[in-house]
Write a protein that holds these residues in place. Sequence first.
Motif, short mmCIF file in Angstrom:
data_model
loop_
_atom_site.label_atom_id
_atom_site.label_comp_id
_atom_site.label_asym_id
_atom_site.label_seq_id
_atom_site.Cartn_x
_atom_site.Cartn_y
_atom_site.Cartn_z
N GLU A 118 -12.41 10.45 -2.18
CA GLU A 118 -12.44 9.00 -2.01
C GLU A 118 -11.60 8.58 -0.79
N ILE A 119 -10.46 9.23 -0.62
CA ILE A 119 -9.62 8.92 0.54
C ILE A 119 -10.38 9.24 1.83
N ARG A 156 -2.64 -13.75 4.45
CA ARG A 156 -1.67 -14.05 3.40
C ARG A 156 -0.37 -14.55 4.04
N LEU A 157 0.43 -15.28 3.27
CA LEU A 157 1.75 -15.68 3.77
C LEU A 157 2.55 -14.41 4.05
N ILE A 158 3.44 -14.47 5.06
CA ILE A 158 4.17 -13.26 5.44
C ILE A 158 5.11 -12.80 4.33
N VAL A 159 5.75 -13.76 3.68
CA VAL A 159 6.62 -13.42 2.56
C VAL A 159 6.24 -14.34 1.41
N GLU A 188 -12.35 -9.58 8.20
CA GLU A 188 -11.60 -10.23 7.13
C GLU A 188 -10.12 -10.17 7.47
N GLU A 203 -10.19 12.29 -5.98
CA GLU A 203 -9.25 11.41 -5.29
C GLU A 203 -9.24 11.71 -3.78
N THR A 243 -0.81 13.20 5.07
CA THR A 243 -0.79 11.89 4.42
C THR A 243 -1.47 11.96 3.06
N ARG A 268 -13.16 6.87 2.74
CA ARG A 268 -12.70 5.60 3.34
C ARG A 268 -12.33 5.83 4.80
N ASP A 269 -11.65 6.93 5.08
CA ASP A 269 -11.28 7.24 6.46
C ASP A 269 -11.12 8.75 6.58
N ARG A 301 0.71 13.39 0.43
CA ARG A 301 1.72 12.46 -0.07
C ARG A 301 1.09 11.39 -0.96
N MET A 302 -0.16 11.02 -0.65
CA MET A 302 -0.83 9.99 -1.45
C MET A 302 -1.19 10.49 -2.84
N ILE A 303 -1.47 11.78 -2.96
CA ILE A 303 -1.89 12.29 -4.26
C ILE A 303 -0.77 13.05 -4.96
N ASP A 317 -6.12 -10.67 7.54
CA ASP A 317 -5.12 -10.76 6.49
C ASP A 317 -4.36 -12.07 6.72
#
Lengths: 398, 178
Positions: free
Chosen positions: B25-26, B173-176, B169, B22, B37, B29-30, B40-42, B171
């Motif tokens: 993988e984090i 998406r609608l805001i809400v 790409e 895990e 951080t 990605r970065d 806290r993520m794991i 984002d």
Amino acid sequence: MIMGDSKEIRPLLKPLSSRARELPFSGIRRFFDIAASMQDVISLGVGEPDFTTPWNIREAAIYSIERGQTSYTSNYGLIELRRAISKHVVQLYNTSYDPDTEILVTVGVSEALDLAFRAVLDPGDEVLVPEPCYVSYKPCVTLAGGNAVGVQTSAEDGFQCRAEQFERVITPRTKAILLGYPSNPTGSTMPRNELQRIVDLASERGLYIVSDEIYDRLTYDQEHVCVSSLRGARERTIYLNGFSKAYAMTGWRTGYVCAPEEILRILMKIHSYTMLCAPIASQKAALEALHRGEAPLRDMVAQYNQRRRLIVDGFNRIGLKCRMPEGAFYAFPDIEATGLGAEDFAERLLFDERVAVVPGTAFGTGGEGHVRCSYANSLERIEEALSRIGRLTAKLIS
Amino acid sequence: MKPESSYAKLRLTMQEKKIETEILEILSRDCRTPPETIARMIGRSVEDTTGIIEALENQGVIKRYTATIDWEQLGLEKVIAFIDVKVMPAREVGFDAIAMRIARYPEVKSVWLVSGGSDLRILVEAVNLRSLGNFVAEKIATIDGVTGTVTQFLLRKYKEDNVLYNEPEPDDRLIVSP
């Protein structure tokens, strides 16, 4: 109208349907309108994955369009898709539905919900709906001529509902129980034994169960329990699911209903008159999702899980009590410490810090004191949103 | 050893493996995700997390931390070539000796042993076409045991290390939404 004439001349027109007019607009809409007019808003208000549909799924739809597959399909949906759904449900939940007569492909779970209530309800029939819940549940019941009876769940009970709560409000008009777990907006799930007790109650009273399990694949610490798989449930359950959340396919509008033949044929009849069939390109995409969507799904779930831990930890550090949601992609922190109601807090947050969240009250009365925060967002944005929320909270608490 | 305890041990190692995967993988990605951080993520402590990362670095599982850079956008010209090398494998060492010989040149970014028509595939980076040509002619082709080379120049990058180069790409998406 004559130029310069200030008096409005209204054409002779009878009023629109009173049932439709009296239906309130969604509480989410108001927030959307405000937030959409602002710049630099970080939105935790989005109820859909931040991932794009995996490429193999998009490509399958493109290929089907290239090959000129642009026709209607069977009212039930493509038979190969129904077979794949049948196999999928057996593999996951050991519950079997006949692809020929017990599965209907719909335009999202939204259509499936509408069909389910139209099929089940006569005017005045009651549906028991645990709250807080997805914004469409109660309006769908109302539009089908029924009465939605809210059953309030609370943070203390982990937003789970209990058979006793339903039992207390059952009347001779009660026709169905609606279950929506993992839950939007709370992220809570139901333990197997409690679900079984609800199923037993429904069996005793001859009630239908409409189970919306659209978030079934997004559970983190334990396996999802499919309502139909419980003892005595299959014969009375209308099982709703779809592709939107698991495979990041919200815009494709594809879902499905599984139910015993005698129930499903009624839903199918309504569907055949109102929708005819789900779009064929979307059905082709859905088929690819079931065939080869498992690897991207696992990757997305792993990332949601990491963000879930991060956001819950973040809220608790800020001083907003937040329980760890077991499913979906929403955290539902308690904002009572700030001294504001859910609506006021969400409004302050939007105007002062430009973070959009959805007040819990948009999901029914049980949502007061909470806001729904979607963690279907990038890590950077989640962290930035948390720091802004922290700033406002510190101001309000001190 | 009792069967239960070896089972418990196996479970523990599996859990550790899961945590390690895990974290990796984090980082893949970065790699700039701070240990706080990640912790806290794991759902682990910061000490645990830093400990695991250090161990992975020491074991050589994490080779190094790099940035994916679009040099072209910066206006920096670089010539990159993929060179397929046919090699006569040597007794005892197989392809390894020649592969390592090639790998030690700083111009060589990567060396892989591959299946198919050639044996080694190498990625070479140079400041211009002439220096790259010279490098291949003088250094690679002349190594004992190298029986042939085929050079392909990179013309345009579309995707590297999971990053699409030319298609942001957004984002949208609608805001809400419900």
